[in-house]
Design a protein around this motif. Structure first.
Motif, short mmCIF file in Angstrom:
data_model
loop_
_atom_site.label_atom_id
_atom_site.label_comp_id
_atom_site.label_asym_id
_atom_site.label_seq_id
_atom_site.Cartn_x
_atom_site.Cartn_y
_atom_site.Cartn_z
N LYS A 16 0.79 -0.97 0.17
CA LYS A 16 -0.07 0.32 -0.22
C LYS A 16 1.27 1.30 0.03
CE LYS A 16 -3.32 1.99 2.01
NZ LYS A 16 -5.08 2.19 3.54
N MET A 17 1.64 1.08 0.49
CA MET A 17 2.94 2.41 0.55
C MET A 17 3.21 2.93 -0.78
SD MET A 17 6.75 2.60 2.07
CE MET A 17 6.63 2.32 3.58
N LEU A 20 0.23 4.04 -2.62
CA LEU A 20 -0.03 5.18 -2.25
C LEU A 20 0.90 6.37 -2.32
CD1 LEU A 20 -1.15 5.07 1.70
CD2 LEU A 20 -2.37 5.46 -0.45
N LYS A 198 -6.26 -1.59 3.20
CA LYS A 198 -4.71 -2.36 4.32
C LYS A 198 -4.96 -1.55 5.26
CE LYS A 198 0.06 -4.35 4.35
NZ LYS A 198 0.19 -5.00 3.78
N ASP A 199 -4.57 -2.51 6.29
CA ASP A 199 -4.49 -2.12 8.01
C ASP A 199 -3.54 -1.91 8.30
OD1 ASP A 199 -5.60 -1.16 10.00
OD2 ASP A 199 -6.58 -2.91 11.01
N TYR A 203 4.84 -3.36 9.78
CA TYR A 203 4.98 -3.29 9.08
C TYR A 203 5.47 -1.74 8.99
CZ TYR A 203 0.56 -3.90 7.77
OH TYR A 203 -0.62 -4.00 8.03
N CYS A 210 6.99 4.56 8.24
CA CYS A 210 6.33 5.03 7.46
C CYS A 210 5.98 6.18 6.98
CB CYS A 210 4.73 4.05 6.57
SG CYS A 210 4.22 4.43 5.17
N CYS A 216 -2.44 7.04 7.21
CA CYS A 216 -3.36 5.56 7.14
C CYS A 216 -3.93 5.55 8.69
CB CYS A 216 -2.09 4.46 7.40
SG CYS A 216 -1.79 4.25 5.21
S1 SF4 Z 1 1.16 3.48 7.06
FE1 SF4 Z 1 1.49 1.28 7.08
S2 SF4 Z 1 -0.47 0.21 6.58
FE2 SF4 Z 1 -0.46 2.54 5.43
S3 SF4 Z 1 1.21 2.11 3.55
FE3 SF4 Z 1 2.11 2.79 5.55
S4 SF4 Z 1 3.33 0.67 6.15
FE4 SF4 Z 1 1.08 0.13 4.47
#
Ligand code: SF4
Length: 492
Positions: A16-17, A20, A198-199, A203, A210, A216
């Protein structure tokens, strides 16, 4: 999808990173530090020198030029070191930091400015191994090149001791099929037009924080589990997964008393907590004259001076406020010239400014103590005096660390950056945001590192701003001490 090393690694952390980053880049938060990026560039240059003469493939926005230049370099040399050698297999692009060509055989060297190997580095190198192997290159070795934290510079830079080359060939070979599957999965994932569900999870901070975390978590009630200070991220995720998210959810849970206190104070808008006797006990350990000391330091991935290891803290500035026996306040300071080894001059000035056997106060003193101890180990003629300062230090953080004084506005933190505004909410003279250009330690470090490259006028301005910033650090300590005394007097 056109993949690259960094996109592949982002997707390995969380697909998802990458999604986005591709479709909603405006939501990305700021987490990079210019000094880290600059260190990375410097390490890359030195690592290339490790291999002697090399052919460098210049970066081009048009990647096909890099691919062509690489092809030419490979075809026209039987044996060669090619840096930033670029390849593309089926829209999977990579630039190999250092490629060694030995006839029909190839070695990949992935350079990292870190002092340890992270799993993600191996994923990165495995992706490169996959791309080159698929293109038909016979890759016989894959290495990660990183910095040796035990290296201490003595005289000329010894690149062979500064760098460690770790052979990860077996890992990269075994990973080949996984890389192929990962690429397929990433391509499928990236076809989604709607934002994927995606929760958040562990990670989100591993291996890197991230930059989309705020995005998120934007729908979560505030404050929430992620606002608790000091709790491990893995524990936060554990509570989050149990549905214990808002402070209200957590209020009656069995959690560490310190976390509970933060929640309780914030939810119930409690009055400040004052453990009068304990604060008094601390204040009684401080004997006038008082010397309030704060260092600013910088780090170099590649040690520029003798007796320095990669990323060692090098002091370049200090501020010193003094309260004498008559309760009069004065100020001294030191800021090194740029582009020189600042340590000796700083140490000499420090022993002139702080006499023997006086009480020196720092906030979170282990940092100042380490800097002084290191200086003492370097300069035998100043050792006794420096260690005297070291051995007479007191830590102003103690009453806040122990929560002998605690306010809801500290939000669970004992850092001076939280304690100060909590104690002096409406005082612009104690507000770091009111400063120009330099507002925190990492900005101070960047300012000092870059100062030497600026025109004289700009240098002078930056010097002024650095001095103001550091002065505020020790002035803040003076005010905090005054406040503690005032609180005790009031309580009496
Ligand atoms: S905050 Fe977490 S779930 Fe959202 S994009 Fe980043 S790694 Fe993925």
């Amino acid at each position: 999808m056109n993949l690259s090393k960094s996109k592949y690694c982002n997707a390995i952390q969380c697909k998802k990173m990458l999604w986005l980053d591709t479709f909603l880049p405006a939501e990305k938060g700021e987490i990079s530090n210019q000094a880290i990026l600059d260190n990375g560039t410097e390490v890359g240059i030195k690592a290339k020198e490790l291999f002697g003469t090399y052919i460098d493939i210049d970066f081009q926005k048009d990647l096909s030029v890099m691919l062509n230049d690489t092809k030419k370099a490979i075809e026209s040399n039987e044996n060669a070191i090619i840096t930033e050698a670029s390849f593309d297999y089926n829209h999977n692009f990579c630039s190999v930091d250092i490629l060694r060509k030995m006839g029909e055989k190839y070695e990949i060297y992935e350079v990292k400015s870190s002092t340890e190997i992270k799993d993600i580095y191996k994923e990165d190198a495995s992706y490169q191994h996959y791309v080159l192997t698929k293109l038909g290159y016979n890759v016989v070795k894959v290495f990660i090149v990183y910095l040796n934290s035990h290296y201490i510079r003595k005289g000329e830079l010894d690149l062979n001791s500064l760098f460690i080359k770790e052979d990860i060939t077996d890992f990269a070979k075994e990973r080949s099929l996984t890389v192929e599957n990962n690429i397929q999965e990433i391509n499928e994932y990236m076809k989604q037009k709607e934002e994927p569900r995606k929760d958040i999870g562990i990670y989100c901070t591993k291996p890197y924080d991230c930059p989309f975390f705020a995005y998120c978590t934007k729908k979560l009630e505030k404050p929430n589990i992620f606002d608790i200070r000091g709790m491990r991220f893995s524990s936060k995720i554990k509570y989050y997964n149990q549905g214990l998210i808002s402070f209200q959810d957590l209020l009656n849970e069995k959690i560490n008393e310190k976390y509970k206190e933060q929640i309780d104070f914030e939810i119930n808008k409690k009055e400040d907590k004052v453990e009068k006797e304990k604060i008094k006990e601390f204040l009684n350990t401080l004997e006038r004259p008082l010397y309030f000391l704060d260092f600013e330091t910088f780090q170099q991935a590649i040690p520029m001076y003798d007796d320095i290891s990669p990323y060692e803290q090098i002091p370049f500035q200090y501020s010193l406020h003094i309260i004498n026996e008559k309760n009069e306040l004065s100020h001294k300071e030191f800021l090194a010239e740029p582009n020189i080894d600042p340590r000796r001059k700083l140490a000499e000035q420090l022993v002139k400014d702080i006499p023997l056997d006086v009480c020196t106060i720092a906030y979170n003193m282990s940092f100042e103590k380490n800097v002084i101890k290191k200086l003492a180990s370097l300069y035998s003629d100043l050792r006794e005096h420096l260690m005297n300062i070291h051995n007479h230090m007191k830590d102003l953080m103690i009453p806040f660390y122990n929560r002998d004084y605690y306010s809801k506005d500290m939000q669970g933190s004992y850092s001076i950056k939280y304690v100060l505004p909590a104690l002096f909410p409406n005082d612009p003279s104690l507000n770091y945001h009111e400063l120009e250009e330099v507002h925190n330690g990492s900005e101070a470090m960047n300012a000092y590192i870059n100062m030497g490259n600026l025109p004289i006028g700009k240098q002078q301005e930056l010097r002024k701003n650095l001095l103001k910033y550091c002065e505020l650090d020790t002035f803040a300590m003076v005010k905090i001490l005054e406040k503690l005394q005032e609180i005790i007097e009031k309580a009496d």
